[in-house]
Design an enzyme around this catalytic site. Structure first.
Site, short mmCIF file in Angstrom:
data_model
loop_
_atom_site.label_atom_id
_atom_site.label_comp_id
_atom_site.label_asym_id
_atom_site.label_seq_id
_atom_site.Cartn_x
_atom_site.Cartn_y
_atom_site.Cartn_z
N ASP A 279 -16.86 -2.84 3.09
CA ASP A 279 -15.50 -2.35 2.84
C ASP A 279 -14.82 -2.15 1.55
O ASP A 279 -14.24 -1.21 1.13
CB ASP A 279 -14.63 -2.81 4.05
CG ASP A 279 -14.81 -2.18 5.13
OD1 ASP A 279 -16.06 -1.96 5.52
OD2 ASP A 279 -13.95 -2.04 6.20
N SER B 194 -7.10 -3.05 5.68
CA SER B 194 -7.99 -4.05 5.46
C SER B 194 -7.38 -5.26 5.92
O SER B 194 -6.13 -5.42 6.01
CB SER B 194 -8.23 -4.31 3.96
OG SER B 194 -8.77 -5.53 3.64
#
Length: 556
Positions: free
Chosen positions: A81, A470
């Site tokens: 990510d 996140s």
């Protein structure tokens, strides 16, 4: 042990072609009667979280063979990510969770494997593997590859990925650090193999996997570079053969009580808000009813016991040394269910085996970091189906906030405004059309949130989105707003200048606009054209559900 699944490809004269193909891989005929174990490895040398897996594969194989099985490796993709962040690549991250689950299912079923060792580490790979385990309900055990060490600097400074890269970028833009200092952050933030050092999504999911009982004790926090991680890999390979012989499958472990234990540990540590999506999706595959509001109910009852990076000072190496998952379970022992685990003992027996807990890292309840858990679920006229905030990363000053809406229809628009100095104290940044369908893929908004913190706006600007965040996000950031903008959720109707009220203690997220005015805006609203009209993401957008149900894919 009843008849093995693999007998469908190894037994009987009509399986002569199958045996020939298997022996073509090098397996001796005499081994064909053993349990056939698949090692689903997400090794790639493209991302640091997975570069150490070649070594772990060898130890898993040794364990399988020691236990009396025969192992086969097969590959599963892995997306980082961090590398996918802030550009088109992030559309693909969450959607790979579904691909991973489908791929593991496909290989295990096509080749009638008796059991699986699921070797994983980073954000979407672990939940994808667990979804597959729950769906297949054949013997499975998870090995998470472990967290990275912190980087080191002069004066004992410890570097970590998010605070020393994404936030440093904004500090450089603001003139607080120079180019050489920024480069030093880059050079020291990721010193080697492992998942990012704080309690971000990958590490939170590793901890929850151990808490659920789907990995061996110690696996969730054992460092990527440690000998303990190799020992756990070996033991996991040995254990999967026993699980096959004993007929122990994931749904015997993944009970409602197991999920409640996992949620409590998540809340006590202040883990990533992404875990809400992932636990909902795993429960869906396990056919366990797990309503979104359960997270909030348990959060009000479960104190936060650790101050973990990014919102606090401790890193995964500290948590591991302090007692790891068993240490957290010990501090929560009067709220934890005695659920079975793949270790062959129940959770209470694991708790009873705890010898020592470093209470400067894992606090006792009477000295909690916060009286409530790290995650809160908000509702209101802006999010009727619920939204998620990681309250452990929000300062006391911003727990209640009223501000002026600044609306952006993509992450890129918001970043342009932030870097251009167009967002001021008192604003509420609204980033929409970034949900599961609208994104598509529900991108993480780490770049905008890290920029807010780096620009010094973390105590004066809030951010809300139908996207997600996140695990490295901190600050007053509300995600998973449901229904999302792409399906006409109220977030699509907010206009620049509207007043938005964020009240985390009261669990409210509202826009100060009358029902009549919202109805007028709804009449004018038109669904936008899909951003992506071909390929995997187009198909994904057509079948993915809302964030409040885990953003799982259902048949049309």
């Amino acid at each position: 042990m009843k008849g093995k699944r693999s007998e469908a490809i190894t037994q009987g004269f009509e399986r002569a072609p199958h045996r020939a193909l298997l022996m073509g891989t090098g397996i001796p005929r005499k081994e064909l009667g053993k349990p056939l174990i698949g090692i689903a490895t997400s090794f790639t040398d493209l991302i640091p979280g997975h570069i150490g897996m070649r070594d772990l594969e060898r130890f898993i194989e040794k364990g399988v063979h020691t236990g009396g099985g025969y192992s086969f490796l097969f590959g599963i993709p892995g997306v980082c990510d961090g590398i996918a962040m802030g550009h088109k690549g992030m559309h693909y991250s969450l959607s790979t969770r579904e691909l991973i689950a489908d791929m593991v299912e496909s290989i295990a079923e096509a080749h009638r494997l008796d059991g699986l060792v699921l070797l994983t580490n980073c954000d979407k790979i672990t939940p994808g593997m667990l979804m597959a385990a729950a769906r297949l309900d054949i013997p499975c055990i998870v090995v998470t590859a472990g967290p990275m060490l912190t980087g080191t600097g002069r004066g004992g400074r410890r570097y970590s990925f998010v605070t020393d890269t994404f936030e440093a970028m904004a500090r450089y833009k603001a003139g607080e650090i120079n180019a050489a200092e920024l480069q030093q952050c880059e050079d020291r933030a990721c010193p080697g193999a492992g998942s990012c050092q704080g309690l971000f999504t990958a590490n939170t999911m590793a901890i929850l996997t151990e808490t659920l009982g789907m990995s061996l004790v110690g696996c969730g926090t054992a460092l990527a570079v440690s000998s303990l991680k190799r020992q756990i890999a070996f033991a996991s390979g040995e254990r999967i053969v026993s699980l096959v012989r004993e007929g122990i499958t994931p749904r015997q472990i993944l009970t409602r009580e197991a999920f409640e234990n996992a949620i409590r540990v998540d809340l006590a540590l202040g883990g990533s808000s992404n875990t809400v999506l992932h636990l909902l999706s795993i429960a869906h595959e396990a056919e366990v009813d797990l309503p979104l509001d359960l997270f909030d109910k348990l959060s009000r009852e479960t104190p936060q016991l650790a101050s973990m990076n990014p919102g606090g000072k401790h890193f995964m190496e500290d948590l591991d040394a302090a007692g790891g998952v068993p240490g957290v379970l010990y501090q929560l022992r009067d709220q934890i269910h005695d659920n079975p685990t793949l270790n062959g003992v129940g959770v209470k027996q694991i708790i009873d085996s705890v010898i020592d807990v470093d209470e400067t890292v894992i606090h006792p309840k009477e000295d909690a970091v916060r009286p409530e858990g790290g995650i809160a679920i908000l509702t209101g006229n802006l999010t009727p189906d619920g939204a998620v905030v990681k309250q452990s990363g929000v300062s006391e000053k911003m727990m209640t906030f009223e501000g002026t809406a600044r609306c952006f229809n993509s992450e890129e628009e918001a970043m342009q405004a932030l870097m251009g100095g167009q967002v001021k104290a008192g604003d509420v940044v609204v980033i929409r059309y970034e949900g599961p369908k609208g994104g598509p893929g529900m991108r993480e908004m780490l770049a905008p949130t890290a920029t807010l913190m780096g620009l010094g706006l973390g105590d004066s600007v809030a951010l809300i989105t139908d996207g997600r965040f996140s695990g490295g996000t901190r600050g007053p950031c509300v995600g998973h707003v449901s229904p999302e903008a792409a399906v006409g959720g109220p977030i699509a109707l907010v206009e620049d200048g509207d007043t938005i009220v964020l009240d985390i203690p009261s669990r409210r997220l509202e826009v100060k606009v009358s029902d009549q005015e919202l109805a007028k805006r709804r009449e004018r609203w038109q669904a936008p054209e899909p951003k992506i009209k071909k390929g995997w993401l187009s198909r994904y957008a057509s079948v993915v559900t809302s964030a409040n149900t885990g953003a799982v894919c259902k048949a049309r």
